[in-house]
Write a protein that holds these residues in place. Structure first.
Motif, mmCIF file in Angstrom:
data_model
loop_
_atom_site.group_PDB
_atom_site.id
_atom_site.type_symbol
_atom_site.label_atom_id
_atom_site.label_comp_id
_atom_site.label_asym_id
_atom_site.label_seq_id
_atom_site.Cartn_x
_atom_site.Cartn_y
_atom_site.Cartn_z
ATOM 1 N N ALA A 212 38.588 42.313 30.960
ATOM 2 C CA ALA A 212 38.705 43.210 29.737
ATOM 3 C C ALA A 212 40.123 43.725 29.449
ATOM 4 C CB ALA A 212 37.532 44.074 29.597
ATOM 5 N N ILE A 213 40.817 44.217 30.869
ATOM 6 C CA ILE A 213 41.889 44.795 30.733
ATOM 7 C C ILE A 213 42.992 43.775 30.215
ATOM 8 C CG2 ILE A 213 43.866 45.774 32.234
ATOM 9 C CD1 ILE A 213 41.774 47.106 33.696
ATOM 10 N N GLY A 214 42.846 42.511 30.528
ATOM 11 C CA GLY A 214 43.747 41.375 30.182
ATOM 12 C C GLY A 214 43.532 41.144 28.739
ATOM 13 N N LYS A 215 42.003 41.073 28.280
ATOM 14 C CA LYS A 215 42.001 40.887 26.865
ATOM 15 C C LYS A 215 42.481 42.040 25.914
ATOM 16 C CE LYS A 215 38.474 37.524 26.778
ATOM 17 N NZ LYS A 215 39.587 36.533 25.951
ATOM 18 N N GLY A 216 42.229 43.414 26.645
ATOM 19 C CA GLY A 216 42.824 44.529 25.825
ATOM 20 C C GLY A 216 44.498 44.366 25.646
ATOM 21 N N ALA A 217 44.862 44.015 26.662
ATOM 22 C CA ALA A 217 46.412 43.830 26.769
ATOM 23 C C ALA A 217 46.993 42.786 25.682
ATOM 24 C CB ALA A 217 47.134 43.483 28.102
ATOM 25 N N ARG B 242 45.075 48.298 26.407
ATOM 26 C CA ARG B 242 45.680 48.510 25.274
ATOM 27 C C ARG B 242 47.094 49.158 25.477
ATOM 28 N NH1 ARG B 242 44.071 52.092 19.745
ATOM 29 N NH2 ARG B 242 46.122 52.433 19.041
ATOM 30 N N ALA B 243 47.081 50.208 26.539
ATOM 31 C CA ALA B 243 48.214 50.832 27.107
ATOM 32 C C ALA B 243 49.252 49.835 27.661
ATOM 33 C CB ALA B 243 47.816 51.738 28.096
ATOM 34 N N VAL B 244 48.526 48.916 28.464
ATOM 35 C CA VAL B 244 49.328 47.789 28.839
ATOM 36 C C VAL B 244 50.080 47.002 27.818
ATOM 37 C CG1 VAL B 244 49.466 45.432 30.112
ATOM 38 C CG2 VAL B 244 48.144 47.567 30.872
ATOM 39 N N GLY B 245 49.141 46.696 26.764
ATOM 40 C CA GLY B 245 49.678 45.843 25.508
ATOM 41 C C GLY B 245 50.915 46.493 24.889
ATOM 42 N N GLN B 246 50.747 47.740 24.659
ATOM 43 C CA GLN B 246 51.833 48.644 24.030
ATOM 44 C C GLN B 246 53.403 48.762 24.973
ATOM 45 O OE1 GLN B 246 49.516 52.112 22.965
ATOM 46 N NE2 GLN B 246 48.971 51.577 21.165
ATOM 47 N N LEU B 247 52.897 48.633 26.047
ATOM 48 C CA LEU B 247 53.906 48.834 26.956
ATOM 49 C C LEU B 247 55.095 47.453 27.020
ATOM 50 C CD1 LEU B 247 52.767 50.848 29.819
ATOM 51 C CD2 LEU B 247 54.225 51.604 28.230
ATOM 52 N N VAL B 248 54.334 46.461 27.046
ATOM 53 C CA VAL B 248 54.940 45.046 27.173
ATOM 54 C C VAL B 248 55.002 44.253 25.970
ATOM 55 C CG1 VAL B 248 54.504 45.173 29.896
ATOM 56 C CG2 VAL B 248 52.900 43.841 28.302
ATOM 57 N N ILE C 191 50.758 36.792 27.961
ATOM 58 C CA ILE C 191 50.879 36.150 29.155
ATOM 59 C C ILE C 191 50.190 36.960 30.417
ATOM 60 C CG2 ILE C 191 52.573 35.547 30.805
ATOM 61 C CD1 ILE C 191 54.452 34.932 28.169
ATOM 62 N N ALA C 192 50.539 38.322 30.385
ATOM 63 C CA ALA C 192 49.875 39.015 31.304
ATOM 64 C C ALA C 192 48.368 38.791 31.473
ATOM 65 C CB ALA C 192 50.119 40.665 31.200
ATOM 66 N N GLY C 193 47.622 38.974 30.158
ATOM 67 C CA GLY C 193 46.417 38.945 30.214
ATOM 68 C C GLY C 193 45.702 37.658 30.619
ATOM 69 N N GLY C 194 46.531 36.376 30.226
ATOM 70 C CA GLY C 194 46.229 35.162 30.830
ATOM 71 C C GLY C 194 46.289 35.117 32.263
ATOM 72 N N ALA C 195 47.281 35.667 32.685
ATOM 73 C CA ALA C 195 47.489 35.743 34.442
ATOM 74 C C ALA C 195 46.543 36.692 34.964
ATOM 75 C CB ALA C 195 48.912 36.464 34.687
ATOM 76 N N ILE C 196 46.114 37.802 34.470
ATOM 77 C CA ILE C 196 44.910 38.506 35.049
ATOM 78 C C ILE C 196 43.581 37.612 35.103
ATOM 79 C CG2 ILE C 196 43.403 40.355 34.475
ATOM 80 C CD1 ILE C 196 45.892 41.883 33.416
ATOM 81 N N LEU C 197 43.349 36.720 34.009
ATOM 82 C CA LEU C 197 42.158 35.923 34.058
ATOM 83 C C LEU C 197 42.032 34.813 35.024
ATOM 84 C CD1 LEU C 197 41.395 35.364 30.203
ATOM 85 C CD2 LEU C 197 40.232 36.971 31.885
ATOM 86 N N ILE C 198 43.290 34.143 35.145
ATOM 87 C CA ILE C 198 43.532 33.608 36.281
ATOM 88 C C ILE C 198 43.479 34.150 37.816
ATOM 89 C CG2 ILE C 198 45.203 31.808 37.471
ATOM 90 C CD1 ILE C 198 46.274 31.337 34.718
ATOM 91 N N LEU C 199 43.891 35.354 37.909
ATOM 92 C CA LEU C 199 44.028 35.868 39.027
ATOM 93 C C LEU C 199 42.432 36.349 39.504
ATOM 94 C CD1 LEU C 199 45.460 37.396 41.434
ATOM 95 C CD2 LEU C 199 45.579 39.496 40.198
ATOM 96 N N VAL C 200 41.866 36.704 38.435
ATOM 97 C CA VAL C 200 40.160 37.342 38.549
ATOM 98 C C VAL C 200 39.511 35.958 39.141
ATOM 99 C CG1 VAL C 200 37.916 37.799 37.552
ATOM 100 C CG2 VAL C 200 40.047 39.130 37.222
ATOM 101 N N GLY C 201 39.809 34.856 38.500
ATOM 102 C CA GLY C 201 39.075 33.594 38.795
ATOM 103 C C GLY C 201 39.444 33.162 40.510
ATOM 104 N N ALA C 202 40.883 33.380 40.818
ATOM 105 C CA ALA C 202 41.096 33.005 42.187
ATOM 106 C C ALA C 202 40.669 34.114 43.043
ATOM 107 C CB ALA C 202 42.696 32.952 42.045
#
Length: 186
Positions: A21-26, A154-160, A166-177
């Motif tokens: 959800a953090i990744g999706k929100g970002a 949302r805070a992450v999204g506003q910062l980057v 891209i960060a959200g996608g990487a988080i999803l991959i990291l969660v799966g790993a």
């Protein structure tokens, strides 16, 4: 099962969904509470249904579910993550407007993060427990944590900015790993 144990189980089952959800929100960059509650509801419903399905499957299929659950979750999360990264890299549109994720994408992410709850449901079939109470607690914990996770993203999204997807996608991959690592090496 003790009520505190049920609550801890609900929180444990919702941690993967929280990270996703953090990744999706970002990736959404500026989600509103309506978006967060919608995402939380989709994840929460799926997360409460999977232990019920697992409980009904019971002992007859437990060895099949436990042997493959982490690989299925990884494939789904990695696929969604790669799709998000690909979309972010190919998109020419500015990311200044909030981006909503479709219901199917949310449901697929919810399913990917709840496959472990399916296996937990199988295990609960062998103990004295009210599966409806356990499933409800898992769903409620997931709803709350995912809704909060989207808004934290949302805070992450506003910062980057544009790199948030891209960060959200990487988080999803990291969660799966992480799911695969925990099942294979733990």
């Amino acid at each position: 099962m003790h009520p505190l144990s049920i609550l801890l189980l609900g929180l444990a089952m919702s941690t993967d969904a929280f990270a996703a959800a953090i990744g999706k929100g970002a990736a959404m960059r500026r989600p509103r509470w309506r978006d967060a509650l919608r995402t939380g509801l989709v994840f929460g419903v799926i997360e409460s249904l999977t232990p019920l399905v697992g409980w009904f499957l019971g002992a007859s299929a437990s060895h099949l579910i436990e042997a493959w659950d982490h690989w299925i979750a990884f494939a789904l999360l990695a696929g969604l993550g790669l799709h998000m990264i690909h979309k972010a890299l190919r998109s020419d549109a500015p990311h200044d407007t909030p981006q909503r994720h479709g219901l199917w994408a949310l449901a697929l992410a919810g399913l990917a993060t709840s496959i472990d709850a399916l296996a937990v449901g199988v295990g609960l079939a062998f103990v004295e427990v009210n599966i409806l109470v356990v499933a409800s607690v898992i769903g409620l914990c997931t709803f709350v944590m995912v809704s909060g996770g989207v808004m934290a993203g949302r805070a992450v999204g506003q910062l980057v900015g544009r790199r948030a997807e891209i960060a959200g996608g990487a988080i999803l991959i990291l969660v799966g790993a992480t799911i695969v690592y925990e099942h294979v090496f733990a």
